[in-house]
Design a protein around this motif. Sequence first.
Motif, short mmCIF file in Angstrom:
data_model
loop_
_atom_site.label_atom_id
_atom_site.label_comp_id
_atom_site.label_asym_id
_atom_site.label_seq_id
_atom_site.Cartn_x
_atom_site.Cartn_y
_atom_site.Cartn_z
N ASN A 115 0.81 -1.21 0.00
CA ASN A 115 0.00 0.00 0.00
C ASN A 115 0.85 1.26 0.00
O ASN A 115 0.56 2.23 -0.72
CB ASN A 115 -0.91 0.01 1.23
N TYR A 116 1.89 1.26 0.81
CA TYR A 116 2.75 2.44 0.92
C TYR A 116 3.44 2.75 -0.41
O TYR A 116 3.39 3.87 -0.92
CB TYR A 116 3.80 2.22 2.01
N ALA B 266 -8.75 10.23 2.26
CA ALA B 266 -8.24 9.15 3.11
C ALA B 266 -9.32 8.11 3.37
O ALA B 266 -10.52 8.38 3.26
CB ALA B 266 -7.75 9.73 4.43
N GLY B 267 -8.87 6.91 3.72
CA GLY B 267 -9.78 5.84 4.12
C GLY B 267 -10.12 5.94 5.59
O GLY B 267 -9.76 6.92 6.28
N PRO B 268 -10.80 4.94 6.14
CA PRO B 268 -11.25 5.00 7.53
C PRO B 268 -10.07 4.97 8.51
O PRO B 268 -9.03 4.39 8.22
CB PRO B 268 -12.10 3.73 7.68
N PRO B 269 -10.21 5.60 9.65
CA PRO B 269 -9.14 5.59 10.67
C PRO B 269 -8.94 4.18 11.22
O PRO B 269 -9.84 3.35 11.20
CB PRO B 269 -9.65 6.55 11.74
N ASN B 270 -7.72 3.94 11.70
CA ASN B 270 -7.36 2.64 12.30
C ASN B 270 -7.54 1.48 11.33
O ASN B 270 -7.87 0.35 11.74
CB ASN B 270 -8.19 2.39 13.57
N ALA C 185 -5.63 1.88 4.73
CA ALA C 185 -5.82 3.33 4.67
C ALA C 185 -4.62 4.07 5.26
O ALA C 185 -4.14 5.06 4.69
CB ALA C 185 -7.09 3.72 5.41
N ASP C 186 -4.13 3.60 6.39
CA ASP C 186 -2.99 4.27 7.04
C ASP C 186 -1.74 4.21 6.18
O ASP C 186 -0.99 5.19 6.07
CB ASP C 186 -2.71 3.63 8.40
N GLU C 187 -1.49 3.06 5.56
CA GLU C 187 -0.29 2.92 4.73
C GLU C 187 -0.39 3.77 3.46
O GLU C 187 0.61 4.35 3.01
CB GLU C 187 -0.09 1.45 4.36
N LEU D 152 -2.11 6.58 3.18
CA LEU D 152 -1.94 7.96 3.63
C LEU D 152 -0.47 8.25 3.89
O LEU D 152 0.04 9.32 3.53
CB LEU D 152 -2.77 8.19 4.90
N ARG D 153 0.24 7.31 4.49
CA ARG D 153 1.67 7.51 4.76
C ARG D 153 2.44 7.65 3.45
O ARG D 153 3.34 8.49 3.34
CB ARG D 153 2.19 6.32 5.58
N GLY D 154 2.11 6.83 2.45
CA GLY D 154 2.77 6.94 1.16
C GLY D 154 2.52 8.29 0.50
O GLY D 154 3.43 8.90 -0.08
N TYR D 155 1.28 8.78 0.59
CA TYR D 155 0.94 10.10 0.05
C TYR D 155 1.75 11.19 0.75
O TYR D 155 2.36 12.06 0.09
CB TYR D 155 -0.55 10.35 0.23
N ARG D 156 1.76 11.16 2.08
CA ARG D 156 2.48 12.20 2.83
C ARG D 156 3.98 12.21 2.50
O ARG D 156 4.57 13.27 2.25
CB ARG D 156 2.30 11.98 4.33
#
Length: 339
Positions: A160-161, A183-187, A191-193, A195-199
């Motif tokens: 994902n990242y 972004a996708g749902p929290p936790n 979705a977290d990965e 978002l981290r790749g985007y950032r």
Amino acid sequence: MSVTIKDVAKAAGVSVASVSRALNGHDSVTPDTRQRILDVAARLRYMPNSAARSLITQRTQTIGAVLPDLHGEFFSELIRGMDAAARARGLHLLVSSSHGSASEVGEVLRTLRGRVDGVLIMSPHADAVTLADNLPAALPTVLMNTRLAGGDYLSLSIDNYGGAYAMVEHLVACGHRRIAFVAGPPNNFDADERLRGYRDALKKRLPKQAPEILQGDFSEESGYRAGLAVRELTPRPQAIFAANDMMAIGCLFALKELGLDVPGDIALAGFDDIPIARFVSPPLTTMRVRIADLGSQALERLAAAIDGQAMPRLAHELECSLVVRHSSGAEPALETDTS
């Protein structure tokens, strides 16, 4: 009265043991005897007692799959891959969903006890404590897209990242500088990965541009709401990268309602390459995840573990590939989609 194995043995003129061996494909039965037994079993409409067979073989020939949801093209593709691999091995698939919490995951896992030979788990709530409290230690288990990579469990996940990072690089290469992210749902691990790749990609390629994040939940409706929210953003983003295709498609409808042309006024990209992504207008640029392959490979790894094969505990990641279509505003020379 139901027909028993003793009835088949009596009608075929053989022992119960011979019937059992013939029905289970043992080589110790001659071809003629096997065929006679099969013919008698068919004529009597004999149905093997699966519970009795399980007591003998210690196998249910059933695989459990615990997913966070059963709705949408992603999960239908995932289940399709699992089912194809299961059927190829003569296994049955028992699928359940756990939407809300770790306690719900635990309840589903307890329900599967004694009913399955192994379990596939994809859940944002599948933490170490929940699994340890609700899974028998000896039950073969494969985790999909979870933070608990490696360790005590076999695991398989999507990169994902790396996929999200590559998508931002693609949008930058297309000339876009203000890139918003839905972004996708929290936790949620995926979705977290993403978002981290985007950032990280934004920080590397456009260090002067602050991240602009719209919240979604992976549903088409949340993408639609995020698309409508674009009218409140000043200046307007040049591109929107949604964390999955369903949100990107919802966003596309909202942008059209706002009178914005995609990609003329604003570019759009998604993630997953669900089947419908190529049929919307304009066709959606996305990161291709071979979703069915994720399901089939996870089941193959689980089946191998059930058969006693030594499997490496290292986390295994499936690569994503960029599929460039019209929605991102790429030049024709950048087109990489061969579908």
